[in-house]
Enzyme design. Structure first.
Site, PDB file in Angstrom:
ATOM      1  N   GLY A  98       0.811  -1.206   0.000  1.00  0.00           N
ATOM      2  CA  GLY A  98       0.000   0.000   0.000  1.00  0.00           C
ATOM      3  C   GLY A  98       0.850   1.264   0.000  1.00  0.00           C
ATOM      4  N   LYS A  99       1.939   1.232  -0.774  1.00  0.00           N
ATOM      5  CA  LYS A  99       2.757   2.454  -0.925  1.00  0.00           C
ATOM      6  C   LYS A  99       1.930   3.569  -1.535  1.00  0.00           C
ATOM      7  CE  LYS A  99       6.089   1.187  -3.728  1.00  0.00           C
ATOM      8  NZ  LYS A  99       5.931  -0.258  -3.881  1.00  0.00           N
ATOM      9  N   GLU A 107       6.280   8.253  -6.178  1.00  0.00           N
ATOM     10  CA  GLU A 107       6.278   6.889  -5.635  1.00  0.00           C
ATOM     11  C   GLU A 107       7.005   5.973  -6.607  1.00  0.00           C
ATOM     12  OE1 GLU A 107       2.302   5.260  -5.444  1.00  0.00           O
ATOM     13  OE2 GLU A 107       3.095   3.253  -5.108  1.00  0.00           O
ATOM     14  N   GLU A 134      15.237  -4.237 -11.740  1.00  0.00           N
ATOM     15  CA  GLU A 134      14.694  -3.246 -12.665  1.00  0.00           C
ATOM     16  C   GLU A 134      14.399  -1.901 -11.997  1.00  0.00           C
ATOM     17  OE1 GLU A 134      11.365  -5.205 -14.421  1.00  0.00           O
ATOM     18  OE2 GLU A 134      10.175  -5.161 -12.591  1.00  0.00           O
ATOM     19  N   CYS A 163     -19.686  -0.147 -18.817  1.00  0.00           N
ATOM     20  CA  CYS A 163     -18.959  -0.516 -20.032  1.00  0.00           C
ATOM     21  C   CYS A 163     -19.432  -1.877 -20.545  1.00  0.00           C
ATOM     22  CB  CYS A 163     -17.451  -0.451 -19.796  1.00  0.00           C
ATOM     23  SG  CYS A 163     -16.566  -0.208 -21.344  1.00  0.00           S
ATOM     24  N   GLU A 214     -17.690  -8.838 -30.549  1.00  0.00           N
ATOM     25  CA  GLU A 214     -16.468  -9.209 -29.825  1.00  0.00           C
ATOM     26  C   GLU A 214     -16.509 -10.701 -29.469  1.00  0.00           C
ATOM     27  OE1 GLU A 214     -15.820  -7.054 -26.130  1.00  0.00           O
ATOM     28  OE2 GLU A 214     -13.904  -8.069 -25.753  1.00  0.00           O
ATOM     29  N   HIS A 236     -16.882   4.747 -17.896  1.00  0.00           N
ATOM     30  CA  HIS A 236     -16.451   4.243 -16.585  1.00  0.00           C
ATOM     31  C   HIS A 236     -16.617   5.321 -15.512  1.00  0.00           C
ATOM     32  CE1 HIS A 236     -14.637   0.426 -17.887  1.00  0.00           C
ATOM     33  NE2 HIS A 236     -14.351   1.078 -18.998  1.00  0.00           N
ATOM     34  N   GLU A 289     -16.667   4.945 -12.511  1.00  0.00           N
ATOM     35  CA  GLU A 289     -15.853   4.618 -11.328  1.00  0.00           C
ATOM     36  C   GLU A 289     -14.520   5.359 -11.316  1.00  0.00           C
ATOM     37  OE1 GLU A 289     -16.466   2.583 -13.862  1.00  0.00           O
ATOM     38  OE2 GLU A 289     -14.855   1.121 -14.212  1.00  0.00           O
TER      39      GLU A 289
END
Ligand code: GLN
Length: 540
Positions: free
Chosen positions: A19-20, A144, A153, A385, A409, A511, A513
């Site tokens: 949870g950084k 962050e 990496e 969506c 689709e 979206h 949200e």
């Protein structure tokens, strides 16, 4: 004299998923409430250009910004916790860095030099920190660094911030290291060794953290704080406890404030600003802890076992709950289980049903069955969506009797392709960044449930899709009773549908949200939870 920008770098140690992002966002909230202008950015060490091409199993949700950038889900926390406006400049991956460096090399910008990680890659990373500082006009830039200290990496990013901090000077840069202090059951003790080793790893690279944020399940006593202070070379009061939250992630800013983390940061960076007034935030927590009402809703999806896959959706229903003083319990239902067992077993006790976005065939029939169940049993339904596309298919098949209706689709041969490929997508062959992405204006039809909820006819919402409502069928849908509640401003693309004679049946191609906050629920989620609660009252 030019204003001095302050920089905070958040790194992570021991394990991932600590949870950084939440810690960075929470610190951002506190500083913002102290009157500072902040900017937040996330550096992701992986080589993908962006997470848009990654499976939710790999990466969780892809968070979409206004400008269409497909970004890491931590940017969702940044937007929900603070008032900062984010764009593609707020998320950088190694892939983008290397792309930029290689473009420069091909253009000959390096004038014959050997192109190397230090200084060329690190310079590119530092440019992005300076660039955000300039663009955002922020007092404090919080950066962050994704991944865990020790990952190969991540090294160029750590080297870049080390050099950057050296350049801006110790009073202008602070290093926050988020670490894990595990509780070992057999010993009945919290253990600080992983933290010591993680800090040693950072110091090897030349970064000495100023603040340690200790994620833990149990409180850290004085002795352990002293130990970490001593072994990790940070002042005693800079050992911050961040215990697992009891109720909600929105408790984190208050927890960090109690630990005086923002005071420490301000002291270290010579920022003399008043204390944060978090009264409004306390009110949010009060509603979360002791809501007047309670509902249980079902989210029918494909990646239900992963908490991160529908992160913003889960957060937004909770925001809808806050707006209605209503606790929301979320039942995560695998669409394939509905295919196996039928909808009744999974959906009958729910106050509301939500189908979120998604891609691919798996579980589609289960989602369609869930929509049918919600429509026929008058259970509030919110479709997002793909959730709108399956609602369209369900209505075509079961109300309009269009046999075999589908999205192309999933069935390119469908006799009734009620969801079709968007014109702009026909010649697209590259997968990355090529969907219809980002904020688009939408006009809401007057006298609809949605227009009442939005309280506006002109809205802007974020998109991420390739397929759309097939407008050739539009009149047929309308005569069968479907309400087209919103379209693009030219009226051509259907963006929002509703059903009448139903407690709440709303589905959108976009979206919502991605634009909801604990302090300001998105209207569709507010309306959905209100309807769930009312329907429940009606039933009892
Ligand atoms: N797969 C659908 C499309 O591409 C829906 C996308 C989504 O739900 N984000 O149109």
């Amino acid at each position: 004299m030019s204003r001095e920008v302050k920089y905070i770098f958040v790194t992570g140690g021991v394990v991932s998923s600590l949870g950084k992002g939440l810690t960075a966002a929470s610190l951002g909230t506190l500083l913002e409430n102290r009157g500072l202008k902040i900017a937040l950015q996330k550096f992701d060490p992986y080589l993908n250009v962006d997470p848009g091409t990654m499976s939710p199993f790999q990466h969780g949700e892809v968070y979409v910004l206004d400008d269409g950038a497909e970004t890491d889900l931590d940017l969702g926390h940044y937007e929900r916790f603070t008032n900062t406006k984010l764009s593609r400049f707020n998320n950088l991956t190694s892939g983008q860095v290397y792309q930029e460096v290689l473009d420069k090399e091909r253009r000959g910008d390096y004038l014959g030099k050997t192109v190397q990680v230090i200084p060329h890659v690190t310079d590119e990373i530092q440019n992005r920190i300076r660039d955000l500082a300039a663009r955002s006009d922020a007092d404090v830039v919080i950066t962050e660094i994704g991944g865990t200290t020790g990952d190969i990496e991540g090294l160029p990013f750590l080297e870049a911030i080390r050099e950057f901090a050296l350049e801006v000077g110790p009073r202008n840069a602070a290093f926050v290291h988020v670490t894990f202090v595990p509780f070992i059951n057999a010993a009945g003790e919290l253990k600080t060794k992983p933290t010591q080793q993680s800090v040693a790893k950072l110091r090897e690279i030349g970064i000495a953290p100023n603040i340690l944020v200790c994620r833990c399940e149990k409180p850290i006593n004085k002795e352990l704080r002293q130990k970490m202070s001593l072994f990790c070379n940070v002042p005693y009061e800079a050992v911050i406890e961040e215990k697992d939250v009891d109720h909600s992630i929105y408790e984190v800013p208050l927890m960090l404030q109690r630990e005086r983390m923002d005071d420490l940061v301000c002291q270290h960076l010579d920022l003399s600003v008043p204390a944060a007034d978090m009264g409004h935030w306390q009110e949010i927590i009060r509603k979360l802890i002791a809501p007047q009402n309670q509902v249980r809703i079902g989210v029918v999806g494909k990646y239900v076992e992963l908490n991160d896959a529908y992160k913003s959706v889960y957060e937004s229903v909770i925001h809808g709950g806050i707006a209605n003083d209503c606790g929301v319990e979320i039942d995560k239902i695998d669409a394939e289980d509905i295919e196996k067992d039928g909808p009744g077993d999974h959906l009958q006790d729910l106050a509301g049903i939500l189908v979120p976005g998604g891609f691919g065939q798996r579980g589609i029939e289960g989602k369609i069955a869930a929509v049918r169940y919600a429509r026929e049993n008058h259970i509030p339904y919110l479709g997002l969506c793909l959730g709108m596309q399956v609602a369209t298919i369900e209505f075509a098949r079961n109300v309009m009797a269009l046999e075999g209706a589908h999205s192309i689709e999933f069935d390119p041969e469908s006799p009734h392709p009620v969801i079709a490929l968007m014109d702009a997508q026909r010649d697209v062959t590259m997968k990355g960044g090529t969907m219809r992405l980002g904020a688009q204006d939408c006009q809401v039809t007057p006298d609809t449930r949605s227009s009442r909820l939005y309280g506006a006819f002109a809205i802007s919402e974020r998109h991420r899709h390739r397929f759309e409502f097939n407008s050739n069928y539009r009149e047929q849908f309308e005569s069968a009773g479907m309400v087209i509640a919103g379209t693009t401003t030219d009226g051509k693309l259907v963006e929002l549908i509703e059903l009448k004679d139903h407690p709440f049946f709303v589905a959108c191609q976009y979206h919502p949200e991605f634009q909801s906050k604990p302090s300001a629920s998105h209207p569709l989620f507010r309306g959905f939870i209100a309807a769930c609660h009312q329907t429940l009252q009606g039933r009892s």
